[in-house]
Design a protein around this motif. Structure first.
Motif, PDB file in Angstrom:
ATOM      1  N   UNK A   1      32.316   7.353  51.639  1.00  0.00           N
ATOM      2  CA  UNK A   1      30.723   6.841  52.007  1.00  0.00           C
ATOM      3  C   UNK A   1      30.640   5.872  50.803  1.00  0.00           C
ATOM      4  N   UNK A   2      30.169   4.813  51.104  1.00  0.00           N
ATOM      5  CA  UNK A   2      29.412   3.721  49.937  1.00  0.00           C
ATOM      6  C   UNK A   2      28.106   3.961  49.733  1.00  0.00           C
ATOM      7  N   UNK A   3      27.716   5.168  49.205  1.00  0.00           N
ATOM      8  CA  UNK A   3      26.405   5.549  48.717  1.00  0.00           C
ATOM      9  C   UNK A   3      26.456   5.791  47.153  1.00  0.00           C
ATOM     10  N   UNK A   4      25.207   5.936  46.681  1.00  0.00           N
ATOM     11  CA  UNK A   4      25.022   6.069  45.293  1.00  0.00           C
ATOM     12  C   UNK A   4      25.587   7.545  45.019  1.00  0.00           C
ATOM     13  N   UNK A   5      25.307   8.554  45.728  1.00  0.00           N
ATOM     14  CA  UNK A   5      25.961   9.935  45.170  1.00  0.00           C
ATOM     15  C   UNK A   5      27.675   9.831  45.058  1.00  0.00           C
ATOM     16  N   UNK A   6      28.240   8.788  45.835  1.00  0.00           N
ATOM     17  CA  UNK A   6      29.585   8.934  45.731  1.00  0.00           C
ATOM     18  C   UNK A   6      30.183   7.674  44.830  1.00  0.00           C
ATOM     19  N   UNK A   7      29.347   7.209  43.995  1.00  0.00           N
ATOM     20  CA  UNK A   7      29.576   6.388  42.716  1.00  0.00           C
ATOM     21  C   UNK A   7      30.106   5.142  43.074  1.00  0.00           C
TER      22      UNK A   7
ATOM     23  N   UNK B   1      32.112   1.726  41.053  1.00  0.00           N
ATOM     24  CA  UNK B   1      33.407   0.895  41.513  1.00  0.00           C
ATOM     25  C   UNK B   1      32.953  -0.653  41.245  1.00  0.00           C
ATOM     26  N   UNK B   2      31.623  -0.894  41.404  1.00  0.00           N
ATOM     27  CA  UNK B   2      31.215  -2.373  41.389  1.00  0.00           C
ATOM     28  C   UNK B   2      31.695  -2.901  39.638  1.00  0.00           C
TER      29      UNK B   2
ATOM     30  N   UNK C   1      28.613   2.023  53.967  1.00  0.00           N
ATOM     31  CA  UNK C   1      27.250   2.657  53.452  1.00  0.00           C
ATOM     32  C   UNK C   1      26.346   1.635  52.731  1.00  0.00           C
ATOM     33  N   UNK C   2      25.280   1.992  52.516  1.00  0.00           N
ATOM     34  CA  UNK C   2      24.383   0.848  52.121  1.00  0.00           C
ATOM     35  C   UNK C   2      24.731   0.359  50.761  1.00  0.00           C
ATOM     36  N   UNK C   3      25.458   1.002  49.905  1.00  0.00           N
ATOM     37  CA  UNK C   3      26.190   0.145  48.918  1.00  0.00           C
ATOM     38  C   UNK C   3      27.396  -0.842  49.208  1.00  0.00           C
ATOM     39  N   UNK C   4      27.608  -0.975  50.353  1.00  0.00           N
ATOM     40  CA  UNK C   4      28.763  -1.901  50.677  1.00  0.00           C
ATOM     41  C   UNK C   4      28.407  -3.348  50.153  1.00  0.00           C
ATOM     42  N   UNK C   5      27.154  -3.658  50.398  1.00  0.00           N
ATOM     43  CA  UNK C   5      26.792  -5.066  50.216  1.00  0.00           C
ATOM     44  C   UNK C   5      27.061  -5.351  48.571  1.00  0.00           C
ATOM     45  N   UNK C   6      26.689  -4.328  47.686  1.00  0.00           N
ATOM     46  CA  UNK C   6      26.978  -4.643  46.249  1.00  0.00           C
ATOM     47  C   UNK C   6      28.734  -4.859  46.040  1.00  0.00           C
ATOM     48  N   UNK C   7      29.272  -3.990  46.614  1.00  0.00           N
ATOM     49  CA  UNK C   7      30.733  -4.374  46.743  1.00  0.00           C
ATOM     50  C   UNK C   7      31.229  -5.675  47.144  1.00  0.00           C
TER      51      UNK C   7
ATOM     52  N   UNK D   1      37.732  -2.420  54.337  1.00  0.00           N
ATOM     53  CA  UNK D   1      38.013  -2.122  55.558  1.00  0.00           C
ATOM     54  C   UNK D   1      37.147  -1.405  56.305  1.00  0.00           C
ATOM     55  N   UNK D   2      35.809  -1.247  55.805  1.00  0.00           N
ATOM     56  CA  UNK D   2      34.857  -0.634  56.619  1.00  0.00           C
ATOM     57  C   UNK D   2      35.070   0.671  56.771  1.00  0.00           C
ATOM     58  N   UNK D   3      34.331   1.362  57.840  1.00  0.00           N
ATOM     59  CA  UNK D   3      34.392   2.643  58.278  1.00  0.00           C
ATOM     60  C   UNK D   3      35.783   3.048  58.687  1.00  0.00           C
ATOM     61  N   UNK D   4      36.639   3.926  58.272  1.00  0.00           N
ATOM     62  CA  UNK D   4      37.988   4.271  58.559  1.00  0.00           C
ATOM     63  C   UNK D   4      37.914   5.534  59.309  1.00  0.00           C
ATOM     64  N   UNK D   5      38.391   5.652  60.573  1.00  0.00           N
ATOM     65  CA  UNK D   5      38.573   6.776  61.336  1.00  0.00           C
ATOM     66  C   UNK D   5      39.343   8.038  60.710  1.00  0.00           C
TER      67      UNK D   5
END
Length: 453
Positions: free
Chosen positions: A212-218, A222-223, A244-250, A266-270
């Motif tokens: 999940x591309x969020x702050x808690x997941x670092x 990655x940026x 997630x909300x941090x996808x924009x930064x990536x 890839x976005x969300x992966x099932x």
């Protein structure tokens, strides 16, 4: 009351959490996999969660797993709105209908879990809680969550944590006696996560990130890490799965450093497609800032990937030293760890790594160890309301009194429900439905849950 077959106690377990299928994550996977193995051991398992979209009512999944999607919509972050007592009638009805012997709640952040455990304890059921996350002690959110956890665990029969670090964290946050807390790690379905038949002959090195591309997941780490690694190694390419909300930064980082052809988003992966993404890589990168265990690392290792991860929480307990390279949650140290991983990558045998994971982690082992906790919980003596209230009073000068008031009201409402709708008026579900399934007389679709047909 539990049934016995031979010398083994057959439990009737109610799993409760806001987090379950069709949502996917570590908690959801844990509940599903554990439930399937418990069913194979002959126990009865029923799951209670909130409605997801139009998924409401009773559904059946693979193995005859029964799910109650109670008609509450998520309020925030897949959690239902806290009501304290609004869930009492339906939880009571399910407990009686399914002849449950104990209740197992999952995840400290789940509102439904906390309320169900409170009601079950009021009704005299044995309750078990599994904590899947690590929380701090200083920020406002953690302080609030720790107090809620302290209230729930004050009445819990036994607790389970997924790592020794998680156990220490839970004991400190809740004040629960350490002898009541057991450590049972997560596991991985090695039949689902298999390595590619053979490595491709290309000199290209693919680093996979699924999170999940969020702050808690670092995600912020990655940026900074990805551009530095790409500048050092022209033959390295990244695949980033998750949203997630941090996808924009990536996305901005990729544009800024002109890495569109080297960083695939890839976005969300099932969950069903995670394995196909993993086997396309050589190194799995985990940049979490806090992690109780991290099932994603197990899935990657089972697919034969060498893991580079931040040294946080219970992560150092997950894999042997030769299968993982640890780094501090700092961009410079993470780049150095990736450098080290690239140098030792030729020594990694994906098939051998998969076989080692098969021996190290098994959901069947997790289920057997969990049953031991269930057995121990059922042997604990029942406590009266006054005995339980004395435990709540130790939760704080003001909080303790508030917790006692909440429990007294819950107790009175339960007795009111007993008068309005006696337990004998609630129809019990016959057990022969599961027997017909096991005998092949009734079938369920293994790929998609559906109503009994």
């Amino acid at each position: 009351m539990p049934n016995t077959m031979g010398d083994r106690t057959k439990h009737r377990i109610l799993m409760v959490s806001d987090f379950f299928f069709p949502n996917f994550g570590g908690v959801e996977n844990h509940i599903y996999s554990l439930s399937q193995c418990l069913l194979k051991l002959g126990h009865k398992v029923v799951v209670v969660t909130h409605a997801y979209g139009n998924r409401s009512g009773v559904r059946y999944m693979t193995g005859g797993l029964k799910i109650y999607y109670v008609p509450w919509k998520p309020f925030v972050m897949q959690n239902t709105l806290p009501t304290f007592y609004g869930t009492l009638p339906i939880i009571r009805t399910i407990l009686i209908r399914e002849k449950i012997s104990l209740v197992h709640g999952h995840q400290a952040f789940s509102t439904l879990c906390h309320e169900a455990l409170m009601h079950a304890r009021t009704m005299g059921y044995k309750v078990i809680f599994t904590d899947h996350s690590l929380y701090g002690f200083a920020d406002v959110g953690s302080i609030h969550m720790n107090k809620v956890l302290q209230f729930t665990l004050a009445g819990v029969t036994q607790a389970i944590c997924v790592s020794h670090t998680s156990k220490e964290n839970t004991v400190l946050r809740s004040g629960l006696p350490p002898e009541k807390v057991f450590v049972i790690p997560n596991a991985v379905d090695t039949a689902m996560f298999k390595p590619a038949p053979e490595r491709l002959g290309s000199n290209e090195i693919v680093i996979v990130v699924i999170s999940r591309l969020v702050y808690r997941k670092g995600a912020d780490l990655l940026v900074e890490v990805i551009p530095e690694v790409c500048s050092l190694y022209p033959n390295v390419r990244f695949i980033v799965g998750g949203d997630g909300p941090k996808r924009v930064r990536l996305e901005e980082m990729r544009e800024k450093h002109f890495l569109q052809d080297r960083v695939e988003m890839l976005g969300a992966v099932p969950h069903a497609k995670v394995q196909s993404v993993l086997i396309s890589g050589h190194i799995f990168l985990n940049s979490s800032l806090t992690e109780a265990f991290c099932i994603a690392i197990l899935e990657a290792a089972s697919c034969g990937l060498l893991t580079v991860s931040t040294r946080v929480g219970g992560v150092p307990e997950v894999l042997p030293d030769d299968m993982i390279v640890l780094a501090e949650p700092d961009p410079v140290d993470m780049v150095q760890a990736i450098k080290k991983a690239i140098t030792i990558l030729p020594q990694i045998d994906p098939q051998a790594m998969h076989l080692r994971m098969k021996n190290l982690y098994s959901w069947h082992d997790v289920a057997k160890r969990t049953v031991i906790v269930y057995d121990r919980a059922l042997k604990c003596s029942n406590q009266t309301l006054l005995e339980r209230l004395s435990r709540y009073l130790t939760c704080g000068a003001w909080a303790g009194k508030l917790f006692c008031l909440v429990m007294i009201i819950d107790f009175l409402l339960w007795h009111l429900l007993q008068l309005l709708q006696p337990a004998v008026a609630i129809e019990e579900v016959p057990d022969n439905i599961l027997k017909h399934y096991q005998q092949g007389e009734v079938s369920w679709d293994c790929n998609e849950d559906q109503s009994l047909r």
